[in-house]
Each structure stands twice: as structure tokens, then as C-alpha cells.
Design a protein around this motif. Structure first.
Motif, short mmCIF file in Angstrom:
data_model
loop_
_atom_site.label_atom_id
_atom_site.label_comp_id
_atom_site.label_asym_id
_atom_site.label_seq_id
_atom_site.Cartn_x
_atom_site.Cartn_y
_atom_site.Cartn_z
N GLU A 46 38.41 38.85 40.97
CA GLU A 46 37.84 40.41 41.27
C GLU A 46 36.28 40.88 40.61
O GLU A 46 36.96 40.59 39.34
CB GLU A 46 38.95 41.20 40.37
CG GLU A 46 40.37 40.65 42.02
CD GLU A 46 41.64 41.52 41.61
OE1 GLU A 46 40.89 42.61 40.66
OE2 GLU A 46 42.48 41.00 42.02
N LEU A 47 35.82 41.80 41.13
CA LEU A 47 34.49 42.06 40.60
C LEU A 47 34.74 44.11 40.99
O LEU A 47 35.33 44.67 41.71
CB LEU A 47 33.42 41.45 41.24
CG LEU A 47 32.67 39.94 41.05
CD1 LEU A 47 33.64 39.13 42.14
CD2 LEU A 47 31.46 39.94 41.24
N LYS A 52 32.48 49.80 43.23
CA LYS A 52 33.05 49.18 44.36
C LYS A 52 33.56 48.29 43.36
O LYS A 52 33.41 47.49 42.72
CB LYS A 52 32.23 49.21 45.50
CG LYS A 52 31.38 50.33 46.06
CD LYS A 52 30.71 49.50 47.31
CE LYS A 52 30.19 50.87 48.03
NZ LYS A 52 28.97 50.68 49.60
N GLN A 53 35.42 47.95 44.69
CA GLN A 53 35.86 46.58 43.74
C GLN A 53 35.54 45.21 44.92
O GLN A 53 35.92 46.16 45.98
CB GLN A 53 37.72 47.15 43.81
CG GLN A 53 37.49 48.20 42.16
CD GLN A 53 38.91 48.32 41.99
OE1 GLN A 53 39.48 49.00 43.44
NE2 GLN A 53 39.53 48.24 40.55
N TYR A 54 35.36 43.94 44.81
CA TYR A 54 35.12 42.87 45.60
C TYR A 54 35.88 42.22 44.83
O TYR A 54 36.47 41.72 44.00
CB TYR A 54 33.30 42.94 45.50
CG TYR A 54 32.80 43.25 45.90
CD1 TYR A 54 32.26 43.89 46.49
CD2 TYR A 54 32.55 44.19 45.04
CE1 TYR A 54 31.94 45.05 48.06
CE2 TYR A 54 30.99 44.97 45.51
CZ TYR A 54 30.71 45.28 46.83
OH TYR A 54 30.12 46.60 47.04
N ALA A 55 36.71 41.56 46.26
CA ALA A 55 37.22 40.46 45.53
C ALA A 55 37.45 40.09 47.04
O ALA A 55 38.34 39.36 47.84
CB ALA A 55 39.11 41.02 45.94
N ILE A 71 33.75 41.55 35.72
CA ILE A 71 34.32 40.65 36.36
C ILE A 71 35.65 40.93 35.46
O ILE A 71 36.03 40.57 34.23
CB ILE A 71 34.01 38.89 36.63
CG1 ILE A 71 32.63 39.38 36.97
CG2 ILE A 71 35.21 38.16 36.88
CD1 ILE A 71 31.81 38.54 36.85
N GLU A 72 36.70 40.51 36.47
CA GLU A 72 38.44 41.63 35.43
C GLU A 72 39.02 39.80 35.94
O GLU A 72 40.23 40.13 34.89
CB GLU A 72 39.20 42.14 36.32
CG GLU A 72 38.07 43.35 36.10
CD GLU A 72 39.02 45.20 36.98
OE1 GLU A 72 40.29 44.20 37.46
OE2 GLU A 72 38.85 45.90 37.01
#
Length: 288
Positions: A46-47, A52-55, A71-72
């Protein structure tokens, strides 16, 4: 934990970091912000890139310049390749790779490409070749590394075009691709001082109406809206990542009247600058 690999020669620098959930604090530290960055990210990460969030559901490449990113989570090994413009400047070498305005600085704010398994294997091998060169470091290493970086960018540029501007929703013919890229590049350079469509039409040597019609015919947002989008993105970055006042941000973005900038921001985002900063700081996420 793998040790970072770095090439340095005078002003030129390139580095290679392998990371996972065990060392995300290094990747998220902000030390890589000045560099051009290419990240190879497996599925499951997950970034956050800017707001904006991306998975990613499959292995993906992310291409970043000045965006803020964190980066989570993620378990499998991922790779960060970072380098400065002295090592490889995407503007100077644009004729070789044709990526500026597409992979980097594109008006859609889409900084990634998804890779099918076969392409992911090829890309992973290119990263491995770069790693090998950094470990061996013989006299030809610099040029070999640069060659592999070019291959990464060329392959990803082809993939980005197929995924984003040659699909059922948007189809930009080759004859119009240059004006799309040039508008994107000029916007990134001039958005702080050039706020009108006519400014960019002049740079592109077309009439403002012609530019607007071209974007409409290509099923794109209007040039005027794209200019505003870029200004607002920078405003949000400055609001969240700096301590600048609204007045200072307005001046930074070329607005001599802070009240006008405040009204523009509020009208376009549905939130005043102050409220945006307060809500985002408290954890409310915006779909920008």
C-alpha cells in the motif's frame, strides 16, 4: 538486511535499495525526495503518493520525481532505484526514451504501470542486471547501468501508453501525442506563473481555441481545468508539507491576490485551504 548499493562519480549518483516491511522507515524517511525514483512494487503493498492511495493488485512500477510518497505495508521484497539528473536526465534524453509527459509529469497524475507476469519477469531481470553492475563495479559499469535504466523506461513508457492513452476510454493517435506530451511538460515547468490557456497555446504555437478543441476531441479534460488541477495539487502539497501561510502559498503560485486564490481553492475542492490542512492532518483522506 540488504546493504544499499550506490554509484557515485563527481556529480552523478544512482542508488539501489531492496526493501520490505522490515525497513520501510528508510524508504519513508524523505532522504530520496530530491531524486528521480523508480519503484518495483509487488502486489500486496500500500502506497500513498501525494494525496492518492494505491494498493497494486499485481507487480507495478512507480515513477516519481518531486511527489511525496510513503509506503504503509508490504511483505515481499520491493526495489527502489533512485538517481539524479546528472546521472540520467529525462528531459535531455527525451528523444531516446520519450517518457517526459507520460511516465513523468503526466497531466493525469498517474505515476505507475501494471505489469503482466511475462513483462514483470523481464523488468525484474533488468533490475537484477543493475544490481549486478553495482556489485561488480568495473570500468564500464556506469554506461551499462544507464543502458538498463533506458530499457526500463522505454518498456514502461510503451506500457503506460497502452494502459492510459490507447484504450477504450482515451485514444490519442501518434500524430497528436507530441502536443499532449509538450503540454504536460510545459505545464510542469510553468504552472506557477502561467495560469491561462493562451500562455500554453503560445508555447505550443497553436491558437487557444485549437488547443482546447484538440483536448476535447481526445476526450481529455480541458487545458484550463488541467492547469487548475496542477496548481491545486501544488497548493495541497504546500499546505500539508510546509508551514507556509495561505498568503505565502498564494504568492508562490503566482497569485497576487490571496483572497482570490482562497476562493479558487474553496470553489474547486469544496474546502477552504485552512480546513483542508486541518482535516488532512487529522487523518481524513481526500480522493483527489
Amino acid at each position: 538486511m540488504p546493504q544499499p548499493l550506490i554509484f557515485e562519480d563527481h556529480y552523478k549518483k544512482l542508488g539501489f535499495e531492496v526493501f520490505s516491511d522490515k525497513n520501510l522507515e528508510i524508504i519513508n524517511s524523505g532522504q530520496f525526495r530530491p531524486y528521480i525514483k523508480i519503484l518495483l512494487i509487488p502486489a500486496g503493498y500500500e502506497l500513498n503518493v501525494d494525496f492518492k492511495q494505491y494498493a497494486p493488485k499485481r507487480t507495478s512500477l512507480f515513477f516519481l520525481t518531486h511527489q511525496n510518497f510513503t509506503i504503509e505495508k508490504g511483505k515481499e521484497d520491493a526495489i527502489l532505484l533512485y538517481y539524479n539528473r546528472d546521472f540520467y536526465c529525462i528531459q535531455i534524453h527525451d528523444k531516446e526514451v520519450a517518457c517526459d509527459g507520460l511516465l513523468f509529469h503526466n497531466i493525469f497524475e498517474i505515476p505507475f504501470v501494471e505489469l503482466e507476469d511475462e513483462e514483470a519477469a523481464i523488468i525484474t531481470d533488468l533490475f537484477q542486471q543493475i544490481k549486478n553492475e553495482l556489485e561488480w563495479m568495473d570500468s564500464s559499469a556506469e554506461e551499462m547501468i544507464r543502458t538498463y535504466v533506458k530499457q526500463l523506461i522505454i518498456r514502461a513508457t510503451r506500457k503506460w501508453k497502452k494502459q492510459n492513452i490507447d484504450n477504450e476510454h482515451i485514444k490519442i493517435p501518434g500524430s497528436e501525442l507530441d502536443i499532449f506530451r509538450d503540454f504536460s511538460r510545459y505545464l510542469e515547468i510553468h504552472f506557477k506563473e502561467k495560469h491561462n490557456v493562451a500562455d500554453y497555446a503560445n508555447l505550443l504555437h497553436v491558437a487557444p481555441k485549437t488547443l482546447t478543441h484538440k483536448f476535447k476531441n481526445l476526450n481529455l479534460e480541458s487545458p484550463n481545468q488541467l492547469i487548475i488541477n496542477r496548481i491545486l495539487l501544488e497548493a495541497k502539497r504546500l499546505l500539508f508539507y510546509t508551514d507556509k501561510t495561505i498568503k505565502e502559498i498564494a504568492y508562490d503560485l503566482g497569485y497576487e491576490d490571496p483572497a482570490y486564490f482562497n476562493r479558487l481553492f474553496t470553489h474547486k475542492t469544496g474546502s477552504t485551504p485552512v480546513t483542508f490542512k486541518k482535516n488532512y492532518t487529522s487523518g481524513k483522506k481526500y480522493n483527489i
